[in-house]
Motif scaffolding. Structure first.
Motif, PDB file in Angstrom:
ATOM      1  N   ARG A 189       0.896  -0.984  -0.220  1.00  0.00           N
ATOM      2  CA  ARG A 189      -0.006  -0.146   0.093  1.00  0.00           C
ATOM      3  C   ARG A 189       0.946   1.146  -0.106  1.00  0.00           C
ATOM      4  O   ARG A 189       1.922   1.377   0.436  1.00  0.00           O
ATOM      5  N   ARG A 231      -1.745   1.988 -10.953  1.00  0.00           N
ATOM      6  CA  ARG A 231      -2.808   2.196 -11.531  1.00  0.00           C
ATOM      7  C   ARG A 231      -3.417   3.562 -12.159  1.00  0.00           C
ATOM      8  O   ARG A 231      -4.583   3.902 -12.182  1.00  0.00           O
ATOM      9  N   ASP A 254      -3.852   5.936  -9.562  1.00  0.00           N
ATOM     10  CA  ASP A 254      -4.482   6.194  -8.422  1.00  0.00           C
ATOM     11  C   ASP A 254      -4.148   7.547  -7.963  1.00  0.00           C
ATOM     12  O   ASP A 254      -2.904   7.668  -7.921  1.00  0.00           O
ATOM     13  N   ARG A 305     -11.989   4.481  -4.346  1.00  0.00           N
ATOM     14  CA  ARG A 305     -11.807   3.595  -5.636  1.00  0.00           C
ATOM     15  C   ARG A 305     -11.988   4.374  -6.849  1.00  0.00           C
ATOM     16  O   ARG A 305     -11.584   4.115  -8.063  1.00  0.00           O
ATOM     17  N   ASN A 318      -9.223   7.915  -9.149  1.00  0.00           N
ATOM     18  CA  ASN A 318      -8.314   7.272 -10.419  1.00  0.00           C
ATOM     19  C   ASN A 318      -8.199   8.088 -11.433  1.00  0.00           C
ATOM     20  O   ASN A 318      -9.583   8.363 -11.903  1.00  0.00           O
ATOM     21  N   ASP A 346      -2.057  -7.605  -9.812  1.00  0.00           N
ATOM     22  CA  ASP A 346      -2.687  -6.807  -9.048  1.00  0.00           C
ATOM     23  C   ASP A 346      -4.136  -6.767  -9.141  1.00  0.00           C
ATOM     24  O   ASP A 346      -4.777  -6.551 -10.008  1.00  0.00           O
ATOM     25  N   GLU A 372      -6.524  -5.100  -7.644  1.00  0.00           N
ATOM     26  CA  GLU A 372      -7.240  -3.942  -7.876  1.00  0.00           C
ATOM     27  C   GLU A 372      -7.109  -3.305  -9.447  1.00  0.00           C
ATOM     28  O   GLU A 372      -8.176  -2.812 -10.038  1.00  0.00           O
ATOM     29  N   GLN A 380      -9.675  -5.402 -11.185  1.00  0.00           N
ATOM     30  CA  GLN A 380     -10.944  -4.830 -10.946  1.00  0.00           C
ATOM     31  C   GLN A 380     -11.387  -3.491 -11.812  1.00  0.00           C
ATOM     32  O   GLN A 380     -12.410  -3.299 -12.425  1.00  0.00           O
TER      33      GLN A 380
END
Length: 293
Positions: free
Chosen positions: A103, A128, A130, A151, A154, A193, A195, A198
């Motif tokens: 993290r 990603r 983020d 979430r 991003n 990964d 996330e 997803q």
């Protein structure tokens, strides 16, 4: 099939024979280079390319991969991606596989730097893409990140699925395709990964363009460029952007937008900064905000 095989086929399809000094003779059943033509250019057997594309090679040598990269005229970032997906497809003992990404948390020093960039919109991006932290002008340019579920903080999610952010880009399709190419690079660094998987799944389901561009296997490293915005408060903005690595923080980068001094965009940014001051610190990063990812 494998990531390496998919990427090789996508790269072959993008090459025009005349670009590599081959004659364009007759009608071609498929676009781009044939396997035989790539094999000739790279000095590799056709059978080996077939086995690479079908995932029947346990580990391709760097020499072979670099020969393929040269024949396919890959840029440095595309070559990096090729080597990464080849390593991902290789049979590697569990103990040698990359550790799961940790993290991320923005350091106090980076937060101070963000807050000091008064007339420069700036974001700290993580894996990603983020959005981990932002300054007041960065939030004023895009959106109040503090009001979003984590979430949705991003850069790519916002570009595709946030109506206001999507509508601000004068050339949305170009910006969005570049975002997909950036995310492809990240996928090669951290293929497991969850996330990221997803995020790709959600965007593929909700936006047909994303799915099409993702399957095209375009890759690009984030560096610098220019974007044009139609901002609801500041009007038209013609901004240069740079992506700078944050030293000592793995996979974190500082995205800054600047305007040419004395330009109409510079004046508009000053106006936006004054508007933010008048409205109050609506979206500045704050220790109470959860900006880990």
């Amino acid at each position: 099939m494998t990531q390496l095989g998919d990427y090789l086929r996508a790269c072959r399809a993008r090459i025009h024979t005349e670009d590599v000094g081959l004659p364009a003779v007759g009608r071609r059943r498929v676009p781009g280079l044939r396997r035989e033509e790539l094999a000739s250019l790279a000095g590799i057997s056709v059978d080996y390319i077939v086995r690479l594309e079908q995932g029947r090679v346990k580990s391709a040598s760097p020499t072979v991969l670099l020969s393929l990269a040269e024949a396919l005229q890959l840029r440095a970032d595309e070559k990096e991606y090729l080597l990464r997906v080849a390593a991902e497809d290789a049979t590697v003992p569990e103990r040698f596989r990359p550790a799961a990404p940790r993290r991320q948390q923005v350091s106090p020093g980076t937060r101070v730097l963000l807050e000091s960039l008064v007339n420069v919109p700036a974001l700290v991006l993580g894996r990603r893409m983020d959005v981990l932290a932002w300054n007041e002008l960065g939030a004023a340019l895009f959106t109040d990140f503090a009001e979003l579920p984590q979430r949705q903080r991003n850069h790519i999610w916002l570009t595709f699925l946030h109506p206001r952010v999507r509508g601000m880009y004068e050339n949305w399709a170009k910006v969005a395709q570049e975002c997909v190419a950036y995310l492809r690079m990240d996928a090669a660094r951290y293929p497991d990964d969850p996330e990221l998987a997803q995020l790709v799944g959600e965007l593929s389901l909700k936006d047909d363009d994303f799915g099409s561009w993702w399957s095209g296997h375009r890759v690009r490293a984030q560096r610098q460029g220019r974007k044009k915005f139609r901002h609801p408060i500041a009007g038209e903005l013609d901004l240069d952007f740079q992506v700078l690595d944050v030293r000592g923080a793995a996979d974190q980068s500082l995205l800054v937008y600047t305007a040419e001094p004395g330009s109409a965009t510079a004046e508009a940014l000053t106006f936006l900064a004054n508007w933010v001051t008048t409205r109050g610190p609506a979206a500045a990063p704050h220790p109470s905000h959860n900006t880990e990812a």
